[in-house]
Design an enzyme around this catalytic site. Structure first.
Site, PDB file in Angstrom:
ATOM      1  CB  ALA B  76      -0.971  -0.037   1.265  1.00 50.09           C
ATOM      2  CB  THR B  77       4.061   2.113   1.598  1.00 46.38           C
ATOM      3  OG1 THR B  77       3.664   2.198   2.868  1.00 46.38           O
ATOM      4  CG2 THR B  77       5.019   3.196   1.464  1.00 46.38           C
ATOM      5  CG  ASN B 156      -4.164   3.824   9.793  1.00 49.72           C
ATOM      6  OD1 ASN B 156      -4.710   4.814   9.520  1.00 49.72           O
ATOM      7  ND2 ASN B 156      -2.948   3.957  10.389  1.00 49.72           N
ATOM      8  CD  GLN B 184      -5.952  -0.953   8.309  1.00 45.41           C
ATOM      9  OE1 GLN B 184      -6.702  -2.172   8.369  1.00 45.41           O
ATOM     10  NE2 GLN B 184      -4.812  -0.617   8.602  1.00 45.41           N
ATOM     11  CB  ALA B 205      -1.946  -9.375   0.026  1.00 44.06           C
ATOM     12  CG  HIS B 206       0.233  -6.803   5.087  1.00 38.44           C
ATOM     13  ND1 HIS B 206       0.297  -6.454   6.518  1.00 38.44           N
ATOM     14  CD2 HIS B 206       0.630  -5.355   4.390  1.00 38.44           C
ATOM     15  CE1 HIS B 206       0.556  -4.986   6.552  1.00 38.44           C
ATOM     16  NE2 HIS B 206       0.639  -4.486   5.440  1.00 38.44           N
ATOM     17  CB  THR B 245      10.714 -10.004 -11.726  1.00 42.99           C
ATOM     18  OG1 THR B 245      11.833  -9.941 -12.877  1.00 42.99           O
ATOM     19  CG2 THR B 245      10.356 -11.346 -11.804  1.00 42.99           C
ATOM     20  CB  CYS B 331       3.213   2.900  10.142  1.00 44.16           C
ATOM     21  SG  CYS B 331       2.757   1.676   8.974  1.00 44.16           S
TER      22      CYS B 331
END
Lengths: 397, 407
Positions: B76-77, B156, B184, B205-206, B245, B331
């Site tokens: 996301a960053t 968040n 979120q 994803a996380h 890649t 964060c």
């Protein structure tokens, strides 16, 4: 049909079983965010720190000099954009004419934005000319960036000499060692470089993780902005499982280097000699230069490399760098080496790896020789459009 | 079922990777390990097909009309940076003004700060006491120089859901692009980019039971066609928008996480909402002087941010160290400053220092919640018993009338 014989390890490598094993607990068990202060976060932080130490040990640097990135492309972009942004009064960058796009394109970006960018030429064996470098570097040079070992030809540049020369004018030196690490010795003190890019998936770690070595004191601005991860130089939640994988893969690859590279070089030489015997007029690109032990870039005479591979589906290899594959073009690196375009289009890159066996090599030789003969006999060598391609490529350069 | 300790209740910071997601990604490490850009052999084609499938799974989850609009990033960053800087640099000729909220994620705020150093101007809108944007203020902030409005879907720290459809409508009327950081939100609340009028959407994803290190940016291709200047230059992957890649196993995992979220969201969000309600009501029933931070109605199902007056947040965290929660964003957790998000809501420093963020997720149970209520109540009561302030409050002294002497 069983899987083809994989001779494309410079494009990417299978992740080693023990590496997958090591990363799995960090997906479902120790899945915390390393920035979290609770126990889940602490475990993740500890794993990231440990991987940093493993990589530092492999490269001969200090752990805090390693920054994790999403891969080689980001590491190169961060090095090139980051150094130039941090040295705003130096508006000159030196690179080579045979870089991977992950270096060539950020350099082109700088050129579009007011920078003077010089691209060192290479000789017939793919090596840069140190005298030319000496003429180009001056006190305006922010960065000299160089592909230490070439992804297509495997040719190794005299990076130590380049670094010494560049440092005389206080230029920062960056080397992309994505293809070199685990195949030849790579040590930051031996190379005297300030920045090094590595890509996990070229050495048995997964795709999507890489690292940038940044020598203490090297000016560098971040490319991404956000929270203070990676000493503020690379924000974003750490990719813990993949970082664990990168740490272990580096440790294993460097630890086994001597044993593996000798064996693989033997297989590579066997492959070359057998191909040469079966295909009169075949040429090895960069043969006279020091090269990676696993890489064999050959030119099939009177055909395109693409046609040869298309007629040999039992072999997985490539005709150019996999990152910009897809059309029948002569690899730019060979044109830069002064190879005629129609000849250059016959190039196939065979890159061996840890899992390559003697049996693989022998089967590959048989398949490639048969395929080359079939293409010649069918007359489908596809040489007609090469001239057009040549012009296109020149226009790009 | 017994509660498994330590208990994880910090699903805003990151989530446990779903074992089904891990199972989906495993074959792409050591068997189907090709480079998706390798066109000359079957290893490459298998990798490319796997990436295309994941693209379709992501597009479907967010209601995108074509999977060609998905760009894979490292998270996301990076998606936030690519969206904000990418739009600003591409549309510089149209205007130099951007609008965002003071309560956005650091990656969004800092991207704007970097643009300000390049000469762009940003309006950082405040929020109402419930954490939501004031739409009239948003309208008033727009000028003919405004090129981008960036508002996150779910905060968040406090979990409030912004009025995205209204923001989308306002942006459309004014011809301004709308970027939404939905890290979120995606997979947790229904979110359809077409219905909400979003032009660019960032997610990762996380935060939805996939792995760390893979994110996406959805970029509208039609009405309007959004153009971005890339951040990473190289082999020209992702239609030139993001070179590098492709991280095939991670992408496969992200796709699987999206498919699971889509099929399970209707039931899962109800179940998680019930757990969150149980948690808040349980705390309220047994403790006085607790304050909910942010709107109750406009809130993601698993989010709860509560201030426990007269209890120092760090002491509370230490007291319940077998439960993983946080005092704010992971964060910025190293910082001892009170949360800038709570400050923007008008929460005073005293109360902000006592806040706890609970993040309930897929793997939490009713037993987890009951255990948490018991532990929090026990520790809050113990800490309050030791607090001279609490003693004064119990004696009926209004602390705001007390004049303190320095020492």
């Amino acid at each position: 049909m069983s899987d083809p014989i994989y001779l494309d390890h410079n494009a990417t490598t299978p992740v080693r079983a023990e590496v997958v094993e090591a990363m799995l607990p960090f997906l479902t068990q120790h899945f915390g965010n390393p920035s979290s202060s609770h126990i889940f976060g602490q475990r993740a932080r500890h794993a990231v720190d440990q991987a940093r130490e493993q990589i530092a040990a492999a490269l001969g640097c200090k752990p805090h000099e390693i920054l994790f990135t999403s891969g080689g492309t980001e590491a190169n972009n961060l090095a090139i954009r980051g150094v130039t942004a941090a040295l705003p009064y130096r508006k000159h960058v030196v690179t080579t004419a045979v870089e991977h796009p992950a270096t060539a394109e950020p350099c082109n970006y700088l050129a579009r934005n007011g920078y003077r960018v010089d691209r060192l030429g290479v000789d017939a064996d793919g090596q840069v000319d140190l005298d030319e470098l000496d003429r180009l570097v001056d006190t305006q040079t922010a960065l000299v960036t160089i592909l230490h070992a070439h992804n297509e030809t495997g040719v190794i540049q005299p990076t130590l000499d380049i670094a010494k020369l560049a440092h005389r004018h206080s230029a920062v030196v960056h080397a992309d060692v994505a293809q070199a690490i685990g195949k030849i010795a790579v040590n930051v003190e031996d190379l005297r470089v300030d920045l090094l890019s590595i890509a996990g998936h070229k050495l048995g770690a997964p795709k999507g993780v890489g690292a940038l070595y940044v020598r203490t004191g090297t000016p560098l601005s971040p490319l991404l902005l956000g929270a203070n991860h990676e000493r503020g130089l690379r924000p974003g939640t750490e990719n813990v499982a993949s970082i664990v994988a990168l740490g272990l893969a580096c440790q294993l690859a460097v630890g086994e280097l001597e044993r593996n590279s000798g064996r693989i070089a033997g297989l590579r030489d066997n492959l070359w000699q057998s191909l040469q015997a079966g295909i009169p007029g075949m040429v090895c690109n960069g043969e006279a230069s020091p090269r990676l032990p696993n890489t064999l870039s050959v030119r099939f005479p009177r055909v395109t490399g693409h046609a040869v591979l298309a007629a040999a589906p039992e072999i997985a290899a490539s005709t150019g760098s996999a990152c910009h594959d897809g059309s029948v073009t002569a690899p730019a690196v060979l044109l830069a080496m002064g190879v005629d375009a129609s000849e250059a289009a016959g190039t196939v890159r065979l890159s061996l790896g840890r899992t390559t066996s003697l049996d693989d090599v022998q089967q590959a030789v048989g398949a490639l020789v048969r395929s080359w003969r079939r293409v010649i006999e069918a007359g489908s060598h596809g040489g007609v459009d090469v001239e057009v391609t040549h012009v296109d490529l020149l226009a790009q350069r | 079922m017994a509660v498994q300790l330590p208990l994880y209740l910090d699903n805003h910071a990151t989530t446990r990777c779903d074992p089904r997601v891990v199972a989906a990604m495993l074959p792409y490490f050591s068997e189907n390990y090709g480079n998706a850009a390798s066109k000359t052999h079957v290893f490459g084609r298998i990798a490319e097909e796997a990436v295309d499938k994941a693209r379709r799974q992501l597009a479907s989850l967010i209601g995108a009309t074509t999977d060609k609009e998905i760009v894979f990033t490292s998270g996301a960053t990076e998606s936030d940076n690519l969206a904000i800087k990418g739009v600003a640099h591409m549309y510089r000729d149209k205007g130099d003004h951007l609008i965002t909220l003071a309560t956005e994620h650091k990656a969004v705020l800092d991207s704007h700060h970097a643009l300000e150093r390049e000469g762009f101007r940003t309006t950082f809108l405040g929020v109402k006491p419930d954490g939501l944007v004031d739409l009239d203020e948003l309208k008033a902030a727009m000028t003919d120089q405004t090129i981008l409005v960036s508002v996150m879907a779910v905060n968040n720290e406090i979990g409030v859901v912004q009025p995205l459809a209204e923001i989308g409508k306002i942006c459309k009327e004014r011809g301004v692009l709308f970027f939404c950081d939905a890290a979120q939100a995606v997979g947790k609340i229904p979110l359809n980019v077409e219905e909400l009028g979003i032009d660019i959407l960032a997610f990762t994803a996380h935060k939805m039971y996939g792995p760390k290190g893979i994110g996406a940016l959805w970029v509208r291709r039609k009405a309007p066609r959004v153009r971005l200047e890339p951040l990473l230059h190289g082999g020209g992957h992702e239609r030139g928008l993001r070179s590098g890649t492709l991280a095939v196993p991670m992408i496969v995992a992200f796709g699987e996480a999206a498919a699971l979220a889509q099929s399970e969201m209707p039931n899962e969000s109800k179940r998680i909402l019930a757990l969150r309600t149980r948690l808040y009501q349980g705390l309220q029933a047994k403790l006085e002087h607790i304050h909910l931070n942010g709107s109750w109605e406009h809130r993601a199902p698993g989010s709860l941010n509560v201030s426990f007056a007269y209890v120092e947040g760090e002491s509370l965290l230490m007291g319940i160290s077998d439960i993983a929660v946080s005092s704010g964003s992971a964060c910025t957790s190293a910082s001892l400053e009170p949360s800038y998000v709570l400050k923007a809501l008008g929460v005073g420093d005293e109360l902000a220092h006592t806040s706890i963020r609970f993040g309930i997720g897929r793997f939490n149970t009713e037993e987890d919640i009951d255990y948490t209520i018991g532990r929090v109540v026990e520790v809050v009561n113990r800490l309050r018993d030791m607090s001279p302030l609490w003693e004064m409050v119990q004696e009926g002294i209004d602390l705001s009338t007390v004049s303190w002497t320095g020492h």
